[in-house]
Motif scaffolding. Sequence first.
Motif, PDB file in Angstrom:
ATOM      1  N   GLN A 138       2.082  62.149  79.140  1.00  0.00           N
ATOM      2  CA  GLN A 138       0.784  62.431  78.371  1.00  0.00           C
ATOM      3  C   GLN A 138       0.753  61.481  77.144  1.00  0.00           C
ATOM      4  N   ASN A 142      -2.525  59.240  76.487  1.00  0.00           N
ATOM      5  CA  ASN A 142      -3.273  59.244  75.094  1.00  0.00           C
ATOM      6  C   ASN A 142      -3.349  58.155  74.463  1.00  0.00           C
ATOM      7  N   GLU A 296      -4.094  62.485  67.432  1.00  0.00           N
ATOM      8  CA  GLU A 296      -3.983  61.927  68.736  1.00  0.00           C
ATOM      9  C   GLU A 296      -2.343  62.010  68.992  1.00  0.00           C
ATOM     10  N   LEU A 299      -1.234  65.702  69.741  1.00  0.00           N
ATOM     11  CA  LEU A 299      -1.546  66.503  71.177  1.00  0.00           C
ATOM     12  C   LEU A 299      -0.470  66.663  71.943  1.00  0.00           C
ATOM     13  N   PHE A 343      -8.696  71.338  63.545  1.00  0.00           N
ATOM     14  CA  PHE A 343      -8.990  70.735  65.144  1.00  0.00           C
ATOM     15  C   PHE A 343     -10.465  70.703  65.026  1.00  0.00           C
ATOM     16  N   SER A 347     -12.746  67.530  66.165  1.00  0.00           N
ATOM     17  CA  SER A 347     -13.788  67.472  67.279  1.00  0.00           C
ATOM     18  C   SER A 347     -15.417  67.276  66.706  1.00  0.00           C
ATOM     19  N   VAL A 354     -11.619  67.638  72.775  1.00  0.00           N
ATOM     20  CA  VAL A 354     -10.192  68.045  72.925  1.00  0.00           C
ATOM     21  C   VAL A 354      -9.558  68.859  72.232  1.00  0.00           C
ATOM     22  N   TYR A 355      -9.714  68.713  70.678  1.00  0.00           N
ATOM     23  CA  TYR A 355      -9.006  69.442  69.670  1.00  0.00           C
ATOM     24  C   TYR A 355      -9.572  70.686  69.673  1.00  0.00           C
ATOM     25  N   LYS A 358      -8.079  72.776  72.411  1.00  0.00           N
ATOM     26  CA  LYS A 358      -6.577  73.178  72.340  1.00  0.00           C
ATOM     27  C   LYS A 358      -6.478  74.516  71.552  1.00  0.00           C
TER      28      LYS A 358
END
Length: 641
Positions: A138, A142, A296, A299, A343, A347, A354-355, A358
Amino acid sequence: MTTPALLPLSGRRIPPLNLGPPSFPHHRATLRLSEKFILLLILSAFITLCFGAFFFLPDSSKHKRFDLGLEDVLIPHVEAGKGAKNPGVFLIHGPDEHRHREEEERLRNKIRADHEKALEEAKEKLKKSREEIRAEIQTEKNKVVQEMKTKENKPLPPVPIPNLVGINGGDPEDNDVRKKREKIKEMMKHAWDNYRMYGWGHNELRPIAKKGHSTNIFGSSQMGATIVDALDTLYIMGLHDEFRDGQKWIEDNLDFSVNSEVSVFEVNIRFIGGLLAAYYLSGEEIFKIKAVQLAEKLLPAFNTPTGIPWAMVNLKSGVGRNWGWASAGSSILAEFGTLHMEFVHLSYLTGDPVYFKKVMHIRKLLQKMDRPNGLYPNYLNPRTGRWGQYHTSVGGLGDSFYEYLLKAWLMSDKTDHEARKMYDDAIEAIEKHLIKKSRGGLIFIGEWKNGHLEKKMGHLACFAGGMFALGADGSRTDKAGHYLELGAEIARTCHESYDRTALKLGPESFKFDGAVEAVAVRQAEKYYILRPEVIETYWYLWRFTHDPRYRQWGWEAALAIEKYCRVSGGFSGVKDVYSSTPTHDDVQQSFFLAETLKYLYLLFSGDDLLPLDHWVFNTEAHPLPVLHLANTTLSGNPAVR
Ligand code: DMJ
């Protein structure tokens, strides 16, 4: 709002009860896929090697000439020059042959080196756990995405910036209030200047030893936590030279590519929250870029079978794990539940969902779970998706989860109804099961532990007075007055916990037991580490009621901090608030500059400074603007600031 590193180890462990969803098939599938991926990787490395060998090895005639067997391929071979001047130099039979043999030798060496490297890598891979391998994959992914998106501090695509109302001002009309505000600013200068002098670049300051300090929540690197945490307070107070100094340090030194294991929660609330607030207040791109770079790095912490993040992550390898003291290997509610605000902003600012995904995934998962008595336990196992020990608290381990439900709704311009409903449901259960009145008439919030109510309230839980007041507007039918009143009662109780000490500073936690009311009993609970929660609650209550008692109580606390915590090298916590001769703990916490002094300053400012209908403070007191999400997409609208 919890500081796990400061909490005692959790009590006895009890086996997790099977209340959560039994399994998460899509994650299991992901796991199988990852394993296959790794096997494929190893296999393809060997195939490449064999191909390489096939193409590059010398043909049989050359074998004869050089008399190379397998051993020769594996062991570095140089035909020493018989009769040549220098042993180790090839025999020369003409310029072409020489070039040819040199080329062959180079290729053989390359094959050997590649082979050895592949074997080493395969060996290393096999030594690692599944989690480590998954995290590495991952992290690599990333890294590629990150490189594509933010190459060397390249600006991110512009997005519409929300209306930034009230980032300056707040000058009080009253002379006495203005002087108090000036005094708080002077305290901030003292804290900052000493950190600048003795702890610059370190995470925190030892104001007596006059040197840098850190704790495990920040990992092993010097990440300048105090600088990042203090920036927006400096800005709000008009300390612009100091702000620029901090900005310069961040530009030149703040690097997240370090082999350091940090707390996801702490780094999120202090660093990402601090950088985002500094960005919104100042408009300086560097803060946004750094916030995104750090995000990042966090994550990989979400790469668990359930998507509930690990408590800690190594910023370099992406390997995550949980605190050793947490019940049954669990993640902590107040940690994985305190990411939403930051988060969503990430975004919003990057256009990368992505944030957002999550944190919404965490919310969805929590919604599906059974809750004993409607209460959220503090521990959740990220592998099984089951609750750990049934311990519920509005103080440490639980606190800011509830705070972020309310603030998610506020931050969305009150459009995130799902968050508001979760908040309303949660505080109804809390009120029913945890909030009690003492014999002396003090309302307190206890903790549910091992099947009974512990009549103990932590300093951390005192933030809830402000939360109840903040959430009053918009609460269920006719309850606004009730929650404002409840907030005021919590503020009164917490003020009592300060007032009943020798130093007029509150203990870490206090009991309600027979004749004992709002007083710490155990020695280990008598310390004050410059925490903000009580002053935070005074400030919210002041904003909503303008009752002068809150300014008075805030000033009492400021004077006590000045008298007992100020030392020549900054401000220090004290070990026993019941002893009139305080012993210092020699730590100037970064949250003292981020929160305690900021809330005090706001308490003596006009309401036009950071008005609450435009700004929402994260749990570390970093103000983030309300996002009018109804009118905004998360896919990164190009627009102008
Ligand atoms: C701060 O870091 C934050 O308020 C957190 O949510 C709880 N603990 C400290 C201050 O006490």
